[in-house]
Design a protein around this motif. Structure first.
Motif, PDB file in Angstrom:
ATOM      1  N   MET A   1      30.680  32.432   0.218  1.00 50.15           N
ATOM      2  CA  MET A   1      31.703  33.433   0.012  1.00 50.15           C
ATOM      3  C   MET A   1      31.551  33.992  -1.391  1.00 50.15           C
ATOM      4  N   GLN A   2      31.685  35.296  -1.510  1.00 51.17           N
ATOM      5  CA  GLN A   2      31.533  35.986  -2.781  1.00 51.17           C
ATOM      6  C   GLN A   2      32.883  36.555  -3.224  1.00 51.17           C
ATOM      7  N   PHE A   3      33.293  36.251  -4.458  1.00 57.79           N
ATOM      8  CA  PHE A   3      34.508  36.799  -5.048  1.00 57.79           C
ATOM      9  C   PHE A   3      34.121  37.710  -6.199  1.00 57.79           C
ATOM     10  N   THR A  44      40.935  40.882   2.246  1.00 53.68           N
ATOM     11  CA  THR A  44      39.823  40.898   1.292  1.00 53.68           C
ATOM     12  C   THR A  44      40.256  41.217  -0.133  1.00 53.68           C
ATOM     13  N   SER A  74      37.201  39.637  -1.983  1.00 49.29           N
ATOM     14  CA  SER A  74      36.241  38.739  -1.342  1.00 49.29           C
ATOM     15  C   SER A  74      35.418  39.562  -0.359  1.00 49.29           C
ATOM     16  N   ASP A  75      34.193  39.108  -0.091  1.00 45.82           N
ATOM     17  CA  ASP A  75      33.308  39.861   0.805  1.00 45.82           C
ATOM     18  C   ASP A  75      33.700  39.712   2.274  1.00 45.82           C
ATOM     19  N   CYS A  78      39.642  36.124   3.894  1.00 46.67           N
ATOM     20  CA  CYS A  78      39.881  34.716   3.568  1.00 46.67           C
ATOM     21  C   CYS A  78      41.266  34.534   2.970  1.00 46.67           C
ATOM     22  N   PRO A  80      42.728  32.652  -0.204  1.00 47.70           N
ATOM     23  CA  PRO A  80      42.245  31.970  -1.406  1.00 47.70           C
ATOM     24  C   PRO A  80      42.819  30.569  -1.582  1.00 47.70           C
ATOM     25  N   HIS A  83      40.446  27.941  -0.718  1.00 48.25           N
ATOM     26  CA  HIS A  83      39.233  27.858  -1.538  1.00 48.25           C
ATOM     27  C   HIS A  83      39.577  27.522  -2.989  1.00 48.25           C
ATOM     28  N   HIS A  86      36.813  26.246  -5.282  1.00 46.75           N
ATOM     29  CA  HIS A  86      35.670  27.126  -5.528  1.00 46.75           C
ATOM     30  C   HIS A  86      35.541  27.345  -7.040  1.00 46.75           C
TER      31      HIS A  86
END
Length: 147
Positions: A1-3, A44, A74-75, A78, A80, A83, A86
């Motif tokens: 996952m990308q933030f 997102t 986020s990509d 989700c 947060p 996560h 993370h």
């Protein structure tokens, strides 16, 4: 996952003159937490607020506290809250605490009080639910005593 971080800004700050009993050297403790606000409808776009507080001695009421708000994306969709361990979330906590501390030190300087040495990279990030040492509020991290 990308933030990805979009924006950040001061959410609020408050400080009272610290009350120290005469003849007693008091240690300053710091504590911070990451709070998540509701996400966008597509899941997102997210908002997180780092709340940061300074405590003196064994007291449980902070003499200074502040919040720093982060807007991030986020990509994929989700929550947060799922996560929190993370690395990005840990970085938000450390960066937010550092930014609040810069503002608190500005207030201390203008009030003629000693500034508090603070290195946010030395903060210990405890996972949610981890045990805290006795006499330390939940989420608190020891900070250096005033100079």
């Amino acid at each position: 996952m990308q933030f990805d971080l979009s924006r950040d800004f001061l959410d609020g700050i408050v400080m009272q003159h610290p009350q120290v009993k005469s003849g007693q050297e008091a240690q300053i403790r710091a504590g911070g937490q990451l709070h998540f606000m509701p996400s966008s409808t597509d899941g997102t776009m997210h908002t997180a607020v780092v709340s940061f507080a300074l405590f003196i001695g064994e007291g449980d009421q902070p003499f200074a506290r502040g919040g720093w708000r982060f807007l991030f994306t986020s990509d994929v969709k989700c929550d947060p809250r799922e996560h929190q361990n993370h690395a990005f979330m840990g970085q938000l906590l450390v960066v937010g605490a550092g930014k609040v501390m810069v503002q608190l030190n500005n207030l201390l300087m203008h009030a003629g009080l000693p500034m508090i040495p603070f290195d946010p990279t030395q903060m210990a990030v405890r996972p949610a639910g981890a045990a805290t040492p006795p006499g330390v509020p939940a989420g608190a991290v020891p900070a250096a005593p005033p100079a």
